[in-house]
Design an enzyme around this catalytic site. Structure first.
Site: not given
Length: 459
Positions: A24-25
């Site tokens: 996600h990051e």
């Protein structure tokens, strides 16, 4: 052995959660760097840094509490405009006095952001990017979770197959039990039948468990055509209909007369339809008294996205009804009220379910692996939907802020007014803190409920 398998299942989910958060990051990190924003930190978790290393201008690492992650981008908060002087610029200022606590919060956030600036950062700050680039950066994280969800659900749907009702007979009832009396019958006595009950049409026609229906009323029945077969049976109440079935490789012919009886109304998703009072709706239809054998059937690739969309809709429905759902979880956690198995759960609950799947002896190894992969896919779909909630500090809040800025600039240009500049999200910090505290409280309640009254998929 079961305890070891339970621990393995939990560890698999811990790794999956960290993996999902990390990607996600990455979804934020890659476009941010591509668009020239300086990113001093990429971290998995919160709290004290446990391990980190530096590559280029970015520090990568893990923190003590692995319940989230973040990337630090320079210039998330635009500086306050100095309106006190003629020809004021966007240079950050510090107010000598504050008009209130909320204004002071915003000023302190801007000041902290300004202290991170280094020579050469003037054109590498987030707030100076075009709106579409900021939206791409903030959408990157949820999009990564969506892609993980698609891949995981695709592996299960195409590779392992989905539980599907088939035309193979799993059970045959010797009689037709009137609706509402099923739970009152003792199946160990005469198979739960009374002399007053009508004989089961399927049993009377000679069908037995293990047989495979191949045609009904002259229409061929495929292996996965159970729903079509059921609809045909329901529409031929009281009519004698030809039927063929296969047993041990030999095809047999018979005739069957569906019994006209009152049955619950079922929607397209196989769920009971209820009226305003919550009672199940019923309708008079044909019934032959047999059940379908459920098998894992590999689906075509074209079935993956509809399966993902179904999960997205399900999670969205939970999010839209989150206050009521959380109230129900809280009530269940502190009373004898049963827990809703379809309600929200925490990462602790997800880990517990993974442990149960690994430790149970009710399903085979293939079903265990498929269930764990499906659980990871569902987790990422949930992260995708949750992060798009249009509230700060979630990604959806930043996206809404960028869109609002775009609309504001459009109308300023349309009416030939001065450019209003970037939206100052620092002014939203009070609301952001309220949302963050609410999320922490919600997480605490869910974790407590998952410990004292967990959701169990095996009863």
């Amino acid at each position: 052995m079961s305890i070891l398998l339970f621990i393995i299942g939990v560890l698999v989910m811990v790794v999956a959660v960290a993996f999902s958060i990390g990607l996600h990051e990455v979804g934020h990190l890659v476009p941010a760097k591509r668009f020239g924003v300086r990113v001093p930190q990429y971290m998995i978790g919160f709290g004290k840094t446990v391990f980190s290393f530096k590559r280029g201008e970015t520090e990568y690492g893990f923190k003590a509490i692995p319940l989230g992650g973040y990337i630090a981008m320079i210039g998330m908060y635009p500086p306050a405009k100095n309106k006190g002087n003629v020809g004021a610029t966007d240079a950050p200022i510090l107010r000598k006095s504050s008009t209130g606590m909320f204004q002071q919060m915003a000023d302190e956030a801007r000041h902290a952001a300004a202290e991170q600036l280094q020579p050469g950062d003037e054109d590498r700050v987030f707030y100076k990017l075009p709106v579409y680039k900021r939206i791409i950066i903030m959408l990157g994280g949820p999009t990564m979770n969506l892609l993980i969800g698609i891949v995981m659900i695709g592996i299960v749907t195409v590779g392992f197959g989905l539980p599907t009702q088939t035309s193979t007979v799993d059970e045959v009832y010797q009689c037709v039990v009137p609706l509402g009396q099923e739970g009152d019958r003792d199946s160990s006595v005469n198979n739960g039948c009374l002399a007053s009950d009508a004989p089961g049409p399927a049993y009377a026609a000679g069908l037995r468990p293990g047989d495979t229906v191949t045609s009904f009323d002259g229409a061929p029945v495929g292996n996965t055509d159970w729903v079509t077969l059921t609809q045909a049976i329901r529409s031929h109440a009281g009519e004698s209909v030809p039927l063929t079935y296969e047993r041990d490789g030999v095809e047999h012919s018979t005739s069957i007369t569906p019994y006209k009886t009152e049955r619950p109304v079922i929607n397209e998703e196989g769920q009971l339809v209820t009226d305003a009072s919550g009672a199940a709706k019923t309708v008079e239809v044909g019934f032959i008294g047999m059940g379908s054998e459920v098998q894992n059937i590999s689906q075509p690739v074209s079935a993956v996205l509809p399966a993902v969309w179904t999960q997205v809709k399900g999670v969205t429905a939970v999010v839209l009804d989150l206050p009521a759902r959380m109230a129900a979880v809280g009530k269940a956690a502190f009373s004898d009220t049963p827990r809703d198995p379809n309600g929200p759960i925490s990462v602790v609950g997800v880990g517990r379910i993974a442990g149960e799947i690994s430790a149970t002896n009710l399903i085979g190894i293939n079903d265990k692996v498929a269930s764990l992969i499906s659980l990871i896919g569902g987790l990422n779909i949930a992260l995708f939907v949750f992060n798009l909630i249009p509230l700060l500090p979630l990604d959806g809040g930043h996206i809404i802020g960028a869109l609002f800025e775009s609309v504001r600039r459009f109308f300023a240009k349309l009416f030939k007014r001065p450019d209003p500049g970037p939206v100052d999200i620092a002014k939203m910090l009070p609301l952001t803190y309220v949302v963050a505290v609410g999320m922490l409280a919600m997480g605490a309640v869910l974790i407590y409920a998952d410990i004292v009254k967990p959701v169990s998929i095996f009863g």
